[in-house]
Design a protein around this motif. Sequence first.
Motif, mmCIF file in Angstrom:
data_model
loop_
_atom_site.group_PDB
_atom_site.id
_atom_site.type_symbol
_atom_site.label_atom_id
_atom_site.label_comp_id
_atom_site.label_asym_id
_atom_site.label_seq_id
_atom_site.Cartn_x
_atom_site.Cartn_y
_atom_site.Cartn_z
ATOM 1 N N PRO A 187 0.820 -1.209 0.000
ATOM 2 C CA PRO A 187 0.000 0.000 0.000
ATOM 3 C C PRO A 187 0.853 1.257 0.000
ATOM 4 O O PRO A 187 2.074 1.193 0.241
ATOM 5 C CB PRO A 187 -0.790 -0.136 1.303
ATOM 6 C CG PRO A 187 0.124 -0.906 2.198
ATOM 7 C CD PRO A 187 0.819 -1.892 1.301
ATOM 8 N N PRO A 188 0.242 2.399 -0.229
ATOM 9 C CA PRO A 188 0.998 3.649 -0.152
ATOM 10 C C PRO A 188 1.498 3.897 1.262
ATOM 11 O O PRO A 188 0.926 3.398 2.238
ATOM 12 C CB PRO A 188 -0.020 4.709 -0.591
ATOM 13 C CG PRO A 188 -1.354 4.082 -0.395
ATOM 14 C CD PRO A 188 -1.162 2.620 -0.619
ATOM 15 N N ALA A 189 2.565 4.681 1.360
ATOM 16 C CA ALA A 189 3.154 4.957 2.669
ATOM 17 C C ALA A 189 2.141 5.572 3.627
ATOM 18 O O ALA A 189 2.172 5.309 4.830
ATOM 19 C CB ALA A 189 4.364 5.876 2.506
ATOM 20 N N SER A 190 1.222 6.373 3.096
ATOM 21 C CA SER A 190 0.221 7.017 3.961
ATOM 22 C C SER A 190 -0.681 5.989 4.628
ATOM 23 O O SER A 190 -1.054 6.127 5.802
ATOM 24 C CB SER A 190 -0.624 7.999 3.142
ATOM 25 O OG SER A 190 -1.264 7.331 2.060
ATOM 26 N N ALA A 191 -1.025 4.920 3.904
ATOM 27 C CA ALA A 191 -1.872 3.867 4.488
ATOM 28 C C ALA A 191 -1.099 3.073 5.532
ATOM 29 O O ALA A 191 -1.643 2.702 6.582
ATOM 30 C CB ALA A 191 -2.389 2.945 3.395
ATOM 31 N N ILE A 192 0.177 2.793 5.250
ATOM 32 C CA ILE A 192 1.000 2.073 6.227
ATOM 33 C C ILE A 192 1.125 2.892 7.506
ATOM 34 O O ILE A 192 1.003 2.369 8.622
ATOM 35 C CB ILE A 192 2.397 1.785 5.657
ATOM 36 C CG1 ILE A 192 2.308 0.896 4.421
ATOM 37 C CG2 ILE A 192 3.292 1.138 6.707
ATOM 38 C CD1 ILE A 192 3.641 0.672 3.742
ATOM 39 N N GLU A 193 1.342 4.188 7.334
ATOM 40 C CA GLU A 193 1.484 5.064 8.499
ATOM 41 C C GLU A 193 0.195 5.127 9.304
ATOM 42 O O GLU A 193 0.207 5.049 10.531
ATOM 43 C CB GLU A 193 1.891 6.464 8.048
ATOM 44 C CG GLU A 193 2.158 7.419 9.196
ATOM 45 C CD GLU A 193 2.632 8.775 8.727
ATOM 46 O OE1 GLU A 193 2.996 9.589 9.587
ATOM 47 O OE2 GLU A 193 2.646 9.021 7.500
ATOM 48 N N ALA A 194 -0.929 5.246 8.612
ATOM 49 C CA ALA A 194 -2.216 5.354 9.307
ATOM 50 C C ALA A 194 -2.554 4.091 10.079
ATOM 51 O O ALA A 194 -3.069 4.142 11.197
ATOM 52 C CB ALA A 194 -3.323 5.659 8.297
ATOM 53 N N MET A 195 -2.262 2.932 9.492
ATOM 54 C CA MET A 195 -2.608 1.676 10.146
ATOM 55 C C MET A 195 -1.469 1.113 10.990
ATOM 56 O O MET A 195 -1.701 0.264 11.847
ATOM 57 C CB MET A 195 -3.030 0.634 9.102
ATOM 58 C CG MET A 195 -4.380 0.930 8.474
ATOM 59 S SD MET A 195 -5.692 0.953 9.726
ATOM 60 C CE MET A 195 -7.142 1.183 8.678
ATOM 61 N N GLY A 196 -0.249 1.564 10.755
ATOM 62 C CA GLY A 196 0.886 1.063 11.521
ATOM 63 C C GLY A 196 0.886 1.549 12.949
ATOM 64 O O GLY A 196 1.384 0.856 13.846
ATOM 65 N N ASP A 197 0.334 2.703 13.187
ATOM 66 C CA ASP A 197 0.190 3.225 14.535
ATOM 67 C C ASP A 197 -1.185 2.800 15.039
ATOM 68 O O ASP A 197 -2.216 3.268 14.561
ATOM 69 C CB ASP A 197 0.306 4.755 14.510
ATOM 70 C CG ASP A 197 0.253 5.368 15.897
ATOM 71 O OD1 ASP A 197 -0.538 4.887 16.736
ATOM 72 O OD2 ASP A 197 0.987 6.340 16.139
ATOM 73 N N LYS A 198 -1.225 1.891 16.001
ATOM 74 C CA LYS A 198 -2.501 1.326 16.441
ATOM 75 C C LYS A 198 -3.429 2.376 17.016
ATOM 76 O O LYS A 198 -4.659 2.267 16.920
ATOM 77 C CB LYS A 198 -2.249 0.207 17.454
ATOM 78 C CG LYS A 198 -1.570 -1.023 16.867
ATOM 79 C CD LYS A 198 -1.417 -2.100 17.908
ATOM 80 C CE LYS A 198 -0.780 -3.356 17.316
ATOM 81 N NZ LYS A 198 0.608 -3.118 16.863
ATOM 82 N N ILE A 199 -2.854 3.389 17.647
ATOM 83 C CA ILE A 199 -3.695 4.445 18.214
ATOM 84 C C ILE A 199 -4.385 5.210 17.092
ATOM 85 O O ILE A 199 -5.606 5.418 17.105
ATOM 86 C CB ILE A 199 -2.835 5.390 19.077
ATOM 87 C CG1 ILE A 199 -2.274 4.628 20.289
ATOM 88 C CG2 ILE A 199 -3.648 6.589 19.531
ATOM 89 C CD1 ILE A 199 -1.252 5.402 21.087
ATOM 90 N N ARG A 200 -3.615 5.631 16.108
ATOM 91 C CA ARG A 200 -4.192 6.369 14.987
ATOM 92 C C ARG A 200 -5.150 5.489 14.191
ATOM 93 O O ARG A 200 -6.187 5.944 13.716
ATOM 94 C CB ARG A 200 -3.076 6.883 14.086
ATOM 95 C CG ARG A 200 -3.575 7.704 12.898
ATOM 96 C CD ARG A 200 -2.412 8.199 12.065
ATOM 97 N NE ARG A 200 -2.880 8.783 10.818
ATOM 98 C CZ ARG A 200 -2.075 9.149 9.826
ATOM 99 N NH1 ARG A 200 -0.762 9.008 9.956
ATOM 100 N NH2 ARG A 200 -2.559 9.671 8.709
ATOM 101 N N ALA A 201 -4.806 4.199 14.045
ATOM 102 C CA ALA A 201 -5.656 3.286 13.289
ATOM 103 C C ALA A 201 -7.038 3.172 13.928
ATOM 104 O O ALA A 201 -8.062 3.195 13.242
ATOM 105 C CB ALA A 201 -4.998 1.918 13.201
ATOM 106 N N LYS A 202 -7.080 3.032 15.244
ATOM 107 C CA LYS A 202 -8.375 2.944 15.934
ATOM 108 C C LYS A 202 -9.200 4.210 15.705
ATOM 109 O O LYS A 202 -10.410 4.147 15.465
ATOM 110 C CB LYS A 202 -8.154 2.729 17.432
ATOM 111 C CG LYS A 202 -7.681 1.332 17.806
ATOM 112 C CD LYS A 202 -7.494 1.194 19.296
ATOM 113 C CE LYS A 202 -8.804 1.386 20.059
ATOM 114 N NZ LYS A 202 -8.620 1.139 21.509
ATOM 115 N N GLN A 203 -8.539 5.346 15.779
ATOM 116 C CA GLN A 203 -9.252 6.607 15.580
ATOM 117 C C GLN A 203 -9.790 6.698 14.156
ATOM 118 O O GLN A 203 -10.925 7.147 13.937
ATOM 119 C CB GLN A 203 -8.307 7.776 15.874
ATOM 120 C CG GLN A 203 -7.856 7.857 17.328
ATOM 121 C CD GLN A 203 -6.738 8.869 17.541
ATOM 122 O OE1 GLN A 203 -6.025 9.245 16.596
ATOM 123 N NE2 GLN A 203 -6.573 9.321 18.775
#
Length: 666
Positions: A105-121
């Motif tokens: 996936p694009p880096a933005s998707a990895i970043e969004a989902m790689g951080d569990k806190i941000r992913a939940k939000q």
Amino acid sequence: MFGTVMVANRGEIALRVIRTLRRLGIRSVAVYSDADAGSPHVAAADVAVRIGPAAAAESYLSIERVIEAARATDAEAIHPGYGFLSENTAFAAACEAAGIVFVGPPASAIEAMGDKIRAKQTVAKAGVPVVPGSDGAGLSDDDLAAAVDEIGYPVLLKPSAGGGGKGMVEVHRAEDLADAIVGARRVAKGAFGDDTLLVERLVTTPRHIEIQVLADAHGTVVHLGERECSLQRRHQKIVEEAPSALLTPEQRERMGAAAVEAARSVGYTGAGTVEFIVGGDRPDEFFFMEMNTRLQVEHPVTELVTGLDLVELQLRVAAGERLPLTQDDVSLQGHAIEVRVYAEDPAAGFLPTGGRVLAFETPTGPGVRVDAGIEAGGVVGSDYDPMLAKVIAHGADRDEAIRRLDTALAHTTLLGLGTNIGFLRTLLADDDVRAANLDTGLVGRRLEDWTTADLPADVLGVATGVTLLGLEPAGPVVDPFDIPGGWRLGDPAATTRTLLVAGHDPVEVRARGRAADASLAIASDEPVQTCTEVVSGDGRRGDYRHAQGGVSRRYRAARADDGTLWIGRDGYTWAVREQGRLEAARADAAAGGGPVVSPMPGTVTVVDVAEGDTVVAGQRLVVVEAMKMEHVLTAPVDGVVRDLRARAGAAVAKDAVLLNVDTEEE
């Protein structure tokens, strides 16, 4: 489609990706560290490039060296596999900057989902249900404690970065929280370079169900059904299956729709997995846990029930193609189940093992697939994850898939190091597992039952027989004085050996005669007649036929350089050795003072004591990390620390003496 693709990984996943590249006519490039120079994935690739020493940080995790290797081989794309750099945003960005396609996936998707806190939000805003817990970033120890007070016990501490269950700690009592936070942060920092933690409500008797999603750059997002991954140890999966026996078609569609929305919420492309936790007694209630922005270890079960090659679809999406299917095209046929073969000792709490692979034979048969990254002669060290292979079976229904898998494991032989193959067979035979009464705590609750078994007498018999064969002279004419059992006028003399098998008490075996017609007395038992014959090989390594008590069985056996005889039958293995000084020293340490040794090759991460310190039995002394797992070594008795050799950051071998605990004089 690409002309050359580099696989930035090792082991079985590198081989699996190379297999699809070869089928598609794409030139493959492998990378390897010094520890993997002779590994199967290096031989399988069209081109192989050395990228550094054994340490992952200087090889497989080095973005600069991986990119250099891709440029040097004119790779147009890089497939990261799973683990290592597969979910690293900096690596995805570096690929883009170098003009190389990142198969993911694009880096933005990895970043969004790689951080569990941000992913939940993020997914919560998309309407996906999430587990109650902390939702702030960078929480201090006091912040975490305050969040726990609000959530209530039990709770689960989780590293915000990374995955695979590493660093996750259950906390059931307030008095355990402080130490749990320290330990979780240390593991998270070592595994992911980030010690940020979050805390969630611990769902009791949970089932782990995940949805495989695929998305292209043209707006199509589909799911390929679910996988159940509830059989876990240390929060890491060991058995995965598709579909889940828990879900109805309606529940599957609801969960699949939620996974699709989670993927859409971050502009996802490629293959990914959305993981949910489901209460076993309330399957209608599911919560988002995390999204793995890569191919999963357990992807073969989805491939077998859908008939799709997920690696091929990843490559096509990365090349800009549209997905060749819609949601209506997805159908699940039959049932598939996978087990992970690890270098570990289940009876010792899944402690990692290692050593040279003396023999490795894999099964074949209808519906059976093996993805392996090792071969006979290779060495399994402590530098990387202890997973060695995956054995997968597909059948018309769940019962047939389990039967085929059990048969496949019975025909799997791996000698030279401890593995979980026998344990997996025992697990698959359990009534609750057969009935699909699963939850993520089942393995922990039943571990003692599944790892406690009497030592088969025939194991001692074949060990003695193989030893006698190795000592016997070759040739048609035998001097009676050369017979290893001894010779004298009248009855032949007996030879006595004390044999040690891991997890069992020492056993004294008295042998009289030759291997082909030996009389054995095991402990205080009456003598029994045995016969050990070579089917193929010799007295050191090969196949043997052993008859004892009217039962004849075939065994595979091999002797390691340290003298240990590894014996395999029906998927189970035993390491047999004669009692020596090392074992006597360990017995002394258990009964009184003595050496504290490393149970595995690894790295010392913590030393809690100094020379001359007074310690009490059970007190933590040293922490050794290997294969992404920490092992705490404690004082065997009350005493004083002497001859302290352990140093934080130092590499240690298996059985290396780290310190001595001398009992205090009265």
